[in-house]
Structures are given as structure tokens and as C-alpha cells.
Write a protein that holds these residues in place. Structure first.
Motif, PDB file in Angstrom:
ATOM      1  N   VAL A 122      21.534  16.689 -15.497  1.00 33.11           N
ATOM      2  CA  VAL A 122      21.159  18.019 -15.013  1.00 33.11           C
ATOM      3  C   VAL A 122      20.995  17.998 -13.495  1.00 33.11           C
ATOM      4  O   VAL A 122      21.420  18.922 -12.787  1.00 33.11           O
ATOM      5  N   ALA A 123      20.398  16.929 -12.979  1.00 34.35           N
ATOM      6  CA  ALA A 123      20.138  16.826 -11.542  1.00 34.35           C
ATOM      7  C   ALA A 123      21.421  16.838 -10.729  1.00 34.35           C
ATOM      8  O   ALA A 123      21.435  17.301  -9.585  1.00 34.35           O
ATOM      9  N   LEU A 124      22.518  16.350 -11.290  1.00 33.19           N
ATOM     10  CA  LEU A 124      23.785  16.340 -10.563  1.00 33.19           C
ATOM     11  C   LEU A 124      24.228  17.760 -10.211  1.00 33.19           C
ATOM     12  O   LEU A 124      24.762  18.005  -9.128  1.00 33.19           O
ATOM     13  N   LEU A 125      24.003  18.702 -11.122  1.00 30.81           N
ATOM     14  CA  LEU A 125      24.321  20.101 -10.817  1.00 30.81           C
ATOM     15  C   LEU A 125      23.291  20.679  -9.866  1.00 30.81           C
ATOM     16  O   LEU A 125      23.642  21.363  -8.893  1.00 30.81           O
ATOM     17  N   ASP A 126      22.027  20.408 -10.110  1.00 29.67           N
ATOM     18  CA  ASP A 126      20.957  20.950  -9.274  1.00 29.67           C
ATOM     19  C   ASP A 126      21.113  20.513  -7.820  1.00 29.67           C
ATOM     20  O   ASP A 126      20.801  21.259  -6.891  1.00 29.67           O
ATOM     21  N   GLN A 127      21.629  19.302  -7.606  1.00 32.29           N
ATOM     22  CA  GLN A 127      21.784  18.765  -6.254  1.00 32.29           C
ATOM     23  C   GLN A 127      23.149  19.066  -5.643  1.00 32.29           C
ATOM     24  O   GLN A 127      23.453  18.606  -4.541  1.00 32.29           O
ATOM     25  N   GLY A 128      23.966  19.842  -6.346  1.00 39.47           N
ATOM     26  CA  GLY A 128      25.256  20.240  -5.802  1.00 39.47           C
ATOM     27  C   GLY A 128      26.321  19.166  -5.854  1.00 39.47           C
ATOM     28  O   GLY A 128      27.330  19.248  -5.147  1.00 39.47           O
ATOM     29  N   GLU A 129      26.148  18.151  -6.724  1.00 36.65           N
ATOM     30  CA  GLU A 129      27.119  17.066  -6.825  1.00 36.65           C
ATOM     31  C   GLU A 129      28.302  17.426  -7.708  1.00 36.65           C
ATOM     32  O   GLU A 129      29.287  16.696  -7.756  1.00 36.65           O
ATOM     33  N   CYS A 130      28.218  18.535  -8.422  1.00 36.50           N
ATOM     34  CA  CYS A 130      29.309  18.936  -9.311  1.00 36.50           C
ATOM     35  C   CYS A 130      29.393  20.454  -9.356  1.00 36.50           C
ATOM     36  O   CYS A 130      28.498  21.164  -8.887  1.00 36.50           O
ATOM     37  N   ASP A 131      30.488  20.947  -9.924  1.00 33.08           N
ATOM     38  CA  ASP A 131      30.688  22.395 -10.076  1.00 33.08           C
ATOM     39  C   ASP A 131      30.093  22.906 -11.386  1.00 33.08           C
ATOM     40  O   ASP A 131      29.607  24.031 -11.448  1.00 33.08           O
TER      41      ASP A 131
END
Length: 319
Positions: A135-144
């Protein structure tokens, strides 16, 4: 030293004429002569013998010419590679995806979207072992996009003001065991009986939390004999006869059909989850918007969980 000086040298070495090279380079003859002289001064040696007609390369010029060609070739190749990388990055859709969904759901989703949008470029972020980590990957802008399981009581902790989701389908996790000689579950699961050998997700994954809620509502005799955050790992241990695991049904379809595995309990012990696709509300790159529009067109509106969801088929995907 400037790259245009090297281009000037290559042009002049081919034409052996300042006037023709100047026309080819689209500059004045005096400007070309001045730039050639600047390069010669920088190198500390004349490259052209101007006393002959037509002019000719000096020995230093003949030595330098292939090196100038190689420098320009490498610079041009590097430029092309970087431009291609930039274009690929701009076109590539980046996903954070739970491990099981990357195996069972993601390939079909991309195939269906390509039928509508044409070929797509996609890649995964580095997968995390925990639900919160993905979830954090999206929250931190690392993925679309974040492709995940979700439940009304176990939803990703994402700010609804910043993120939106579409419900793509549903999944059931079912308790499975290898069969005994009579085709019955070797590790049968019945409430109130002797504790069953549980192959557990641990505590940090989606299904670990989903099952914790389920067991809290239904006290269950269990003894944990193995932990693995990945469903495929639990499935392997079930097939080895080590106990019971709640595994996404889509991951064991073939094993259930062939009889390698059997349900270890009746359907009242199955647990449900939605399959959701999350993204940031903020306007994204064109490929992101096109993909989201195609998904939105063919997905059902997000709805709260209900008891009816428990009775749905295993993976109900966008058609």
C-alpha cells in the motif's frame, strides 16, 4: 571542446573544402574556419593542411578523425538510449501488486485491457511481503496503481481525498487439505474438534488480518505449525501434507479439480475479499488515464461488503 567542432571536422574531412563544408553545416565559411581553428588550438595540433588545394588532413588529423567519429557515435547512441528510456518510462504503467494477484489475476486483467487499448507496457514495483508495504508504494508515489485484496474491515489505509478505487471482482480464501485414502480431507476442520494444524500467513498480510477477524467471530481450535506470508508457499506445504491453509481459490483451481486438494471444511468457513484497483485522484500521464478509463468502463461501482459476497463464485472478474 564542443560536439559541433567534431561535426565540423567530419564534414570538412569529407568535402575537403571550407566553402562546401560551411554550406553543409549551414554556417558561414569564416565561422567554420574559426571553429576548426578553436579545435586545433584545444588539441594543440593542426588537423588540416591548408597550404594544398584541395586541403588535406595532416597526420594528426588522420589520427584524430576515427576518434572523433567514435566520440560522436557514442554520444548519439547514448542520447538515443536515454530518449528511448524516457519514452518507455512515460508509456509504462507501474503496479504495486499482492503476490497472489500478480500470478492469478493480473495477467488476465492486462489481456482484457489490451483487447481494448492495444499493447501495453507494464512493470511491477519491488513487491513487499506485507500488506502495508505494498500500500505504501502507492501512497509514496512509487507506482501508478495498487492491485490488492480488500474488505470493509481490512481496507488499505489510503486517504480517500487523495486516492480512489474500482472494484474489479471478488475472491474466496478456502481451507484446503490433501485427501486421505477415502478422498476426505486428511486434516479435516470441524469447529470444536481437536485443534487442526494451521499453515498461517503470520500477521502482516491481507489474509492474515482477514482471517484474524474471522476467527475472532468464530473461536476456532488451531495450532500453528508453519508461517509464510505468500499463498504459494502455503499451498506448497498443504500439498506436502503438513496441514490446512486458507488459500485464494483461484490459486488452487486445478488442484481441487484433479483431487490433489480438497476443501477442509464446509463453505461457511470460506472467507471473502474484494479485488480492487487503486490510484491517485490527481491527473496522471495519458497512458494512466486511458487505462483507468477502460477499467472504469467495465468495472462495477464500488459497494460495501455484504453477506451476499460470501456466496459469490471464486474470482468474479471484469468481463
Amino acid at each position: 571542446m564542443e560536439l559541433k567542432w567534431l561535426e565540423d571536422v567530419l564534414s570538412l574531412s569529407t568535402t575537403l573544402s571550407f566553402s562546401r563544408a560551411a554550406r553543409e553545416r549551414n554556417i558561414t565559411q569564416s565561422a567554420l574556419s574559426r571553429r576548426i581553428k578553436q579545435l586545433e588550438d584545444w588539441l594543440g595540433s593542426p588537423l588540416f593542411d591548408r597550404s594544398s588545394y584541395p586541403i588535406r588532413l595532416t597526420e594528426a588529423g588522420r589520427t584524430f578523425l576515427p576518434r572523433a567519429q567514435e566520440i560522436l557515435r557514442q554520444v548519439q547512441n547514448a542520447r538515443q538510449e536515454l530518449r528511448q528510456q524516457h519514452e518507455d518510462a512515460a508509456e509504462t504503467l507501474v503496479f504495486s501488486t499482492l503476490n497472489t494477484l500478480s500470478l492469478t489475476y493480473f495477467p488476465g486483467l492486462i489481456r482484457r485491457m489490451e483487447e481494448r487499448l492495444g499493447p501495453l507496457k507494464t512493470r511491477f514495483c519491488d513487491q513487499r511481503s506485507s500488506f502495508d508495504g505494498n500500500v505504501a508504494l502507492l501512497d509514496q508515489g512509487e507506482c501508478d496503481f495498487l492491485l490488492t485484496y480488500a474488505h470493509e474491515a481490512v481496507a488499505p489505509e489510503l486517504d480517500p481525498e487523495r486516492f480512489v478505487y474500482r472494484r474489479l471482482g471478488s475472491e474466496r480464501a478456502i481451507p484446503v487439505s490433501i485427501p486421505d485414502g477415502n478422498g476426505e480431507p486428511l486434516h479435516a476442520f470441524r469447529c470444536g474438534d481437536t485443534p487442526v494444524r494451521l499453515l498461517s500467513y503470520g500477521s502482516s498480510t491481507f489474509f492474515a488480518r482477514r482471517l484474524a477477524l474471522f476467527f475472532a467471530e468464530r473461536p476456532t481450535p488451531l495450532v500453528t505449525v508453519y508461517e509464510n506470508p505468500m499463498s504459494v508457499g502455503l499451498k506448497a506445504m498443504v500439498l506436502a501434507g503438513r496441514g490446512v491453509a486458507w488459500v485464494p481459490e483461484s490459486l488452487v483451481v486445478e488442484e481441487l479439480r484433479s483431487g490433489q486438494l480438497v476443501p477442509a471444511a464446509d463453505t461457511s468457513w470460506y472467507v471473502s475479499a474484494e479485488i480492487r484497483l487503486y490510484r491517485a485522484r490527481q491527473q496522471g500521464r495519458l497512458p494512466v488515464e486511458q487505462f483507468w478509463a477502460a477499467v472504469s468502463e467495465h468495472s462495477r461501482p464500488a459497494q460495501p461488503e455484504s453477506s451476499a459476497l460470501e456466496r459469490r463464485a471464486p474470482v468474479s472478474a471484469i468481463a
